[in-house]
Design a protein around this motif. Structure first.
Motif, short mmCIF file in Angstrom:
data_model
loop_
_atom_site.label_atom_id
_atom_site.label_comp_id
_atom_site.label_asym_id
_atom_site.label_seq_id
_atom_site.Cartn_x
_atom_site.Cartn_y
_atom_site.Cartn_z
N GLY A 151 0.81 -1.21 0.00
CA GLY A 151 0.00 0.00 0.00
C GLY A 151 0.84 1.26 0.00
N ILE A 152 1.90 1.26 0.80
CA ILE A 152 2.81 2.41 0.83
C ILE A 152 3.47 2.61 -0.53
CG2 ILE A 152 4.96 3.30 1.83
CD1 ILE A 152 4.23 1.80 4.40
N LEU A 153 3.96 1.54 -1.10
CA LEU A 153 4.66 1.64 -2.39
C LEU A 153 3.72 2.11 -3.49
CD1 LEU A 153 6.89 -1.57 -2.27
CD2 LEU A 153 7.43 0.76 -1.54
N ALA A 154 2.48 1.65 -3.47
CA ALA A 154 1.51 2.09 -4.48
C ALA A 154 1.25 3.58 -4.35
CB ALA A 154 0.21 1.31 -4.33
N CYS A 192 11.27 2.48 -2.53
CA CYS A 192 10.96 1.47 -3.55
C CYS A 192 12.15 0.59 -3.91
CB CYS A 192 10.42 2.15 -4.81
SG CYS A 192 8.85 3.03 -4.55
N ALA A 193 13.29 0.81 -3.28
CA ALA A 193 14.48 0.02 -3.59
C ALA A 193 14.38 -1.37 -2.99
CB ALA A 193 15.72 0.72 -3.05
N PRO A 194 14.90 -2.38 -3.68
CA PRO A 194 14.90 -3.74 -3.13
C PRO A 194 15.60 -3.84 -1.79
CG PRO A 194 15.45 -3.77 -5.48
CD PRO A 194 15.44 -2.32 -5.06
N TRP A 195 16.66 -3.05 -1.59
CA TRP A 195 17.39 -3.13 -0.34
C TRP A 195 16.63 -2.55 0.85
CZ3 TRP A 195 17.73 1.90 1.02
CH2 TRP A 195 17.94 2.86 0.02
N PHE A 196 15.53 -1.84 0.58
CA PHE A 196 14.74 -1.25 1.66
C PHE A 196 13.49 -2.08 1.98
CE2 PHE A 196 12.21 2.25 3.67
CZ PHE A 196 13.15 2.60 4.65
N GLY A 223 -0.29 4.04 4.86
CA GLY A 223 -0.10 3.13 5.98
C GLY A 223 -1.41 2.77 6.65
N CYS A 224 -1.79 1.50 6.61
CA CYS A 224 -3.04 1.05 7.23
C CYS A 224 -2.88 1.05 8.75
CB CYS A 224 -3.39 -0.35 6.73
SG CYS A 224 -2.16 -1.60 7.16
N SER A 225 -3.96 0.70 9.46
CA SER A 225 -3.96 0.77 10.92
C SER A 225 -3.04 -0.26 11.56
CB SER A 225 -5.39 0.58 11.44
OG SER A 225 -5.90 -0.69 11.08
N THR A 226 -2.53 -1.21 10.78
CA THR A 226 -1.56 -2.16 11.32
C THR A 226 -0.30 -1.45 11.80
OG1 THR A 226 -2.37 -3.88 9.81
CG2 THR A 226 -0.22 -4.24 10.82
N HIS A 227 0.07 -0.39 11.13
CA HIS A 227 1.29 0.34 11.48
C HIS A 227 1.21 0.95 12.88
CE1 HIS A 227 3.36 0.06 7.54
NE2 HIS A 227 2.12 -0.04 7.08
N PRO A 228 0.22 1.78 13.18
CA PRO A 228 0.18 2.36 14.53
C PRO A 228 -0.02 1.31 15.62
CG PRO A 228 -1.85 2.83 13.35
CD PRO A 228 -0.88 2.29 12.34
N ARG A 229 -0.78 0.27 15.32
CA ARG A 229 -0.98 -0.78 16.32
C ARG A 229 0.34 -1.49 16.63
NH1 ARG A 229 -6.41 -1.17 17.07
NH2 ARG A 229 -7.74 -0.52 15.32
#
Length: 273
Positions: A151-154, A192-196, A223-229
């Protein structure tokens, strides 16, 4: 409705580092010297395309609401700070504590602070709290990411395409000058880099011991709600999670009154020094 922001004393600062100067501003809510200001000052970490100017009047609002000094700085390569000498390294989130916060603290004599960060700046604030558990008296994340997901990358790719349109880069040039193209590429090419792809805050979060306030919009496009949780649940300090309905990626701009109220209440509840 935007909260009214009374005029308060403001100081412009230039912070030397081994790789160039950092531009910073400091707001004194009472006009008193920093040593006399009430409580630990807030240090603000901006987002991937951000700067001191792009915080707009939030630092003034925060200083007025809390009675504490607020310090915001442009990371190297951003805003009015000097250009970054190279591409961002793979550990740039963790490294900001040393690259930006450390020279800022040394120049201003900050023995204690409250770290507050927006978006990737929230991750940097987490790292600051983890690396300085005794000095960081509180941590506030706003729309922070805890890991990389599709989602972030999109969302990043969508904004990249928008900035490819004629005249759009000028929006960044208003804040970053001739560094604007570097700022955009630094955001897109690092996330968006593979190393990240395997980057997370999992190593830092268990080392966070101070009170933590996690603010996130339920409609955050990066960032969905999974991130803050995840941030709230994996830290060791007492954590308060605030999910704001109908709010996107910039809660302090979309609902500043609610954000300020949450911070005020959090400071009082946990008696943050």
């Amino acid at each position: 409705m935007q909260p009214t922001t009374p005029s308060i004393p403001q100081e412009t600062l230039w912070i030397p580092t081994p790789h160039g100067r950092l531009y910073a501003e400091r707001w004194h809510p009472s006009g008193a010297p920093a040593a006399q200001a009430g409580g630990s000052p807030f240090v603000l970490f901006h987002d991937s395309l951000g700067s001191v100017a792009l915080w707009r009047d939030f630092p003034q609002q925060l200083a007025t609401a809390t009675g504490r000094d607020v310090i915001a700085y442009d990371r190297l390569g951003f805003g009015q700070s000097d250009a970054y000498p190279d591409r961002l390294s793979g550990n740039f989130v963790r490294a900001e504590t040393r690259a930006g916060l450390q020279p800022l603290r040394e120049a201003l004599g900050l023995t204690r602070f409250i770290a507050l960060g927006h978006s990737v700046g929230g991750g940097m604030a987490v790292c600051a709290a983890a690396q300085h558990p005794e000095d960081c008296r509180g941590l506030v994340t706003i729309a922070a990411q805890a890991f990389v997901d599709d989602g972030i990358l999109a969302g990043i790719r969508e904004v990249e395409q928008a900035f490819a349109q004629p005249g759009q880069l000028e929006r960044l040039q208003k804040y970053h000058g001739d560094k604007a193209a570097w700022v955009l590429r630094a955001w897109v090419d690092s996330w968006c880099a593979p190393w990240f792809a395997d980057w997370t805050l999992d190593e830092e979060l268990p080392r966070v011991q101070c009170p933590l306030l996690v603010i996130h919009g339920e409609k955050d496009e990066y960032g969905c709600s999974t991130h803050p949780r995840r941030i709230a649940e994996h830290s060791r300090g007492p954590a308060t999670l605030c999910l704001l309905e109908g709010v996107g990626h910039v809660p302090h701009r979309e609902r500043p009154k609610d954000v300020l109220q949450q911070i005020q209440q959090w400071l009082q509840t946990h008696a943050v020094e």
